[in-house]
Motif scaffolding. Sequence first.
Motif, PDB file in Angstrom:
ATOM      1  N   ASN A 281       0.825  -1.205   0.000  1.00  0.00           N
ATOM      2  CA  ASN A 281       0.000   0.000   0.000  1.00  0.00           C
ATOM      3  C   ASN A 281       0.861   1.258   0.000  1.00  0.00           C
ATOM      4  O   ASN A 281       0.708   2.133   0.833  1.00  0.00           O
ATOM      5  CB  ASN A 281      -0.935   0.000   1.212  1.00  0.00           C
TER       6      ASN A 281
ATOM      7  N   CYS B 247       2.258   4.236  -2.788  1.00  0.00           N
ATOM      8  CA  CYS B 247       2.137   4.769  -4.141  1.00  0.00           C
ATOM      9  C   CYS B 247       3.510   4.781  -4.809  1.00  0.00           C
ATOM     10  O   CYS B 247       4.510   5.153  -4.193  1.00  0.00           O
ATOM     11  CB  CYS B 247       1.556   6.174  -4.096  1.00  0.00           C
TER      12      CYS B 247
ATOM     13  N   THR C 184       4.393   9.009  -5.746  1.00  0.00           N
ATOM     14  CA  THR C 184       4.528  10.000  -4.674  1.00  0.00           C
ATOM     15  C   THR C 184       5.068   9.426  -3.379  1.00  0.00           C
ATOM     16  O   THR C 184       5.300  10.167  -2.432  1.00  0.00           O
ATOM     17  CB  THR C 184       3.176  10.662  -4.387  1.00  0.00           C
TER      18      THR C 184
ATOM     19  N   LYS D  46       3.597   7.826  -1.099  1.00  0.00           N
ATOM     20  CA  LYS D  46       2.668   7.956   0.016  1.00  0.00           C
ATOM     21  C   LYS D  46       2.363   6.588   0.607  1.00  0.00           C
ATOM     22  O   LYS D  46       2.326   5.594  -0.113  1.00  0.00           O
ATOM     23  CB  LYS D  46       1.353   8.577  -0.453  1.00  0.00           C
ATOM     24  N   LYS D  47       2.120   6.542   1.908  1.00  0.00           N
ATOM     25  CA  LYS D  47       1.737   5.315   2.572  1.00  0.00           C
ATOM     26  C   LYS D  47       0.798   5.658   3.717  1.00  0.00           C
ATOM     27  O   LYS D  47       0.542   6.831   3.979  1.00  0.00           O
ATOM     28  CB  LYS D  47       2.958   4.550   3.061  1.00  0.00           C
TER      29      LYS D  47
ATOM     30  N   ILE E  17      -4.673   5.356   2.224  1.00  0.00           N
ATOM     31  CA  ILE E  17      -4.612   6.253   1.075  1.00  0.00           C
ATOM     32  C   ILE E  17      -5.725   5.885   0.100  1.00  0.00           C
ATOM     33  O   ILE E  17      -6.144   4.734   0.028  1.00  0.00           O
ATOM     34  CB  ILE E  17      -3.270   6.114   0.352  1.00  0.00           C
TER      35      ILE E  17
ATOM     36  N   PHE F  47      -6.502   4.815  -3.182  1.00  0.00           N
ATOM     37  CA  PHE F  47      -5.873   4.195  -4.344  1.00  0.00           C
ATOM     38  C   PHE F  47      -6.891   3.977  -5.454  1.00  0.00           C
ATOM     39  O   PHE F  47      -8.047   3.655  -5.203  1.00  0.00           O
ATOM     40  CB  PHE F  47      -5.285   2.834  -3.992  1.00  0.00           C
TER      41      PHE F  47
ATOM     42  N   LYS G  69      -1.515   0.722  -9.805  1.00  0.00           N
ATOM     43  CA  LYS G  69      -2.293   1.135  -8.640  1.00  0.00           C
ATOM     44  C   LYS G  69      -1.595   2.324  -7.999  1.00  0.00           C
ATOM     45  O   LYS G  69      -0.519   2.171  -7.402  1.00  0.00           O
ATOM     46  CB  LYS G  69      -2.401  -0.024  -7.659  1.00  0.00           C
ATOM     47  N   ILE G  70      -2.161   3.530  -8.172  1.00  0.00           N
ATOM     48  CA  ILE G  70      -1.534   4.738  -7.643  1.00  0.00           C
ATOM     49  C   ILE G  70      -2.567   5.570  -6.893  1.00  0.00           C
ATOM     50  O   ILE G  70      -3.773   5.346  -7.009  1.00  0.00           O
ATOM     51  CB  ILE G  70      -0.882   5.582  -8.762  1.00  0.00           C
ATOM     52  N   SER G  71      -2.096   6.535  -6.131  1.00  0.00           N
ATOM     53  CA  SER G  71      -2.986   7.389  -5.345  1.00  0.00           C
ATOM     54  C   SER G  71      -3.665   8.422  -6.251  1.00  0.00           C
ATOM     55  O   SER G  71      -3.196   8.721  -7.351  1.00  0.00           O
ATOM     56  CB  SER G  71      -2.208   8.101  -4.245  1.00  0.00           C
ATOM     57  N   THR G  72      -4.756   8.972  -5.776  1.00  0.00           N
ATOM     58  CA  THR G  72      -5.497   9.953  -6.565  1.00  0.00           C
ATOM     59  C   THR G  72      -4.723  11.257  -6.715  1.00  0.00           C
ATOM     60  O   THR G  72      -4.873  11.956  -7.706  1.00  0.00           O
ATOM     61  CB  THR G  72      -6.864  10.237  -5.932  1.00  0.00           C
TER      62      THR G  72
ATOM     63  N   SER H 213      -1.495  11.483  -7.205  1.00  0.00           N
ATOM     64  CA  SER H 213      -0.572  11.298  -8.321  1.00  0.00           C
ATOM     65  C   SER H 213      -1.312  11.262  -9.667  1.00  0.00           C
ATOM     66  O   SER H 213      -0.742  11.669 -10.676  1.00  0.00           O
ATOM     67  CB  SER H 213       0.275  10.056  -8.132  1.00  0.00           C
TER      68      SER H 213
END
Length: 62
Positions: A3, A5, A8, A10-11, A31, A33, A48-51, A53
Motif C-alpha cells: 500500500n 504509491c 509519490t 505515500k503510505k 490512502i 488508491f 495502482k496509484i494514489s489519486t 498522483s
Amino acid sequence: MSNICILTKKKKYSKNKVSHSNIKNKNFSKINFKNFSIWIKKNFKIIKISTKSIKIIKKCIF
C-alpha cells in the motif's frame, strides 16, 4: 502489492482517535488508491496509484 504509491511514495499514516473523555487510541488512515491505465511501450499498463498522483499526471500531460 503493498500500500505505497509508486510515484509519490505515500503510505498509510498513524493518527490518534480521541474520545469524548480525551482517551487516545492509535488509528491508521489509508490512502485513496485507484487503478490507472497508462500507455507504456505500445500497450496499456494498469498501475495502482494514489489519486493525488493521478491529478499530477493529468496536469502534466494535458
